[in-house]
Design a protein around this motif. Structure first.
Motif, mmCIF file in Angstrom:
data_model
loop_
_atom_site.group_PDB
_atom_site.id
_atom_site.type_symbol
_atom_site.label_atom_id
_atom_site.label_comp_id
_atom_site.label_asym_id
_atom_site.label_seq_id
_atom_site.Cartn_x
_atom_site.Cartn_y
_atom_site.Cartn_z
ATOM 1 N N PRO A 12 -12.430 57.104 68.270
ATOM 2 C CA PRO A 12 -12.547 58.501 68.710
ATOM 3 C C PRO A 12 -13.783 58.683 69.569
ATOM 4 O O PRO A 12 -14.824 58.113 69.302
ATOM 5 N N ARG A 14 -17.001 60.593 71.038
ATOM 6 C CA ARG A 14 -17.970 61.520 70.484
ATOM 7 C C ARG A 14 -17.863 62.857 71.218
ATOM 8 O O ARG A 14 -17.512 62.925 72.380
ATOM 9 N N HIS A 39 -18.061 60.783 63.497
ATOM 10 C CA HIS A 39 -17.257 60.825 64.721
ATOM 11 C C HIS A 39 -17.779 61.847 65.724
ATOM 12 O O HIS A 39 -17.053 62.261 66.622
ATOM 13 N N VAL A 225 -9.491 63.258 61.931
ATOM 14 C CA VAL A 225 -10.136 63.305 63.239
ATOM 15 C C VAL A 225 -9.169 63.842 64.290
ATOM 16 O O VAL A 225 -9.556 64.600 65.184
#
Length: 251
Positions: A12, A14, A39, A225
């Protein structure tokens, strides 16, 4: 049945999304807050207990993340409004709310149906449904008041037990079902297309192929996420089943 394509192999990116995670005194909330902190999310770690909120915020900042502790009783409308207003005044906006808050049940709610006292049942259901209503409603207001996308994620599942056995009580199963139904209905009720409301259902075993409409994910982290990112508007109203991780207790 294949898991939904959430690109679990892709790290993922930032970001600077601000996420409020409720209920970090419980393992699911604590794990969600720490995961989002790693994350790149700016985390507001909420708890009914100040020590728990401060501990999780400390854990996140200790690994290089950004986090702030917050305390509020989410069953009280004024407390919910104070929490969100404080965040808005300090940060200017909220991008994501992950609702994992849970209140231990009254004395008899963990017992079989015929042994549950009606007063305990009423208190338990009222507290959780009021907390869900006030939190989601205020989150929607916060996100609708600005021209930005927003995401609300509720977490339900098998680990919500008093004993840690992994077997949900009757009362908790009823509340989990109510949360799923509420968030699905709320998603249809939203007029702003930039807002999304979804649920992650933690399960011991993945659904059978006999249920082709079931949305499953490779793991809880991937689902969390993905749904915490406000960009996935087409996913609003979904319930995603994710294998239950072994969440560590909050110390």
């Amino acid at each position: 049945m294949d898991p939904i394509p959430l690109n679990p192999q892709t790290p993922p990116k930032r970001n600077s999304n601000l996420v409020l995670v409720t209920g970090v005194e419980h393992p699911e909330g604590a794990y969600a807050a720490r995961t989002l902190g790693t994350h790149g999310f700016d985390v507001i770690a909420h708890s009914f207990i100040s020590e728990a909120a401060e501990q999780i915020a400390h854990d996140i900042t200790g690994i290089g993340g950004r986090a702030t502790a917050a305390v509020a009783d989410l069953t009280i409308h004024g407390e919910v409004d104070r929490l969100f207003t404080g965040i808005e005044d300090t940060h200017g906006h909220i991008d994501t709310v992950v609702h994992a808050a849970w209140i231990p049940g009254p004395e008899s709610t963990g017992t079989p149906l015929q042994s549950i006292h009606p007063h305990d049942w009423d208190r338990f259901l009222h507290a959780h449904l009021r907390m869900l209503f006030t939190t989601v409603r205020r989150a929607m207001q916060s996100m609708s008041d600005r021209n930005r996308a927003g995401s609300i994620v509720t977490i339900v599942g098998v680990n919500r037990t008093e004993t840690g056995t992994g077997v949900s009580t009757l009362a908790r199963q009823v509340i989990d079902g109510a949360i799923e139904a509420f968030t699905a209905a709320a998603a249809h009720d939203i007029s702003a297309r930039t807002l999304q409301v979804n649920t992650i259902r933690l399960v011991d075993e993945l659904p059978s192929p006999a249920f082709p409409d079931e949305h499953i994910t490779p793991d809880f982290d991937t689902a969390l996420v993905f749904l915490a990112d406000p960009a996935h508007h087409s996913w609003s109203g979904k319930v995603l089943s994710a294998p239950a991780a072994r969440f560590a207790a909050v110390h």
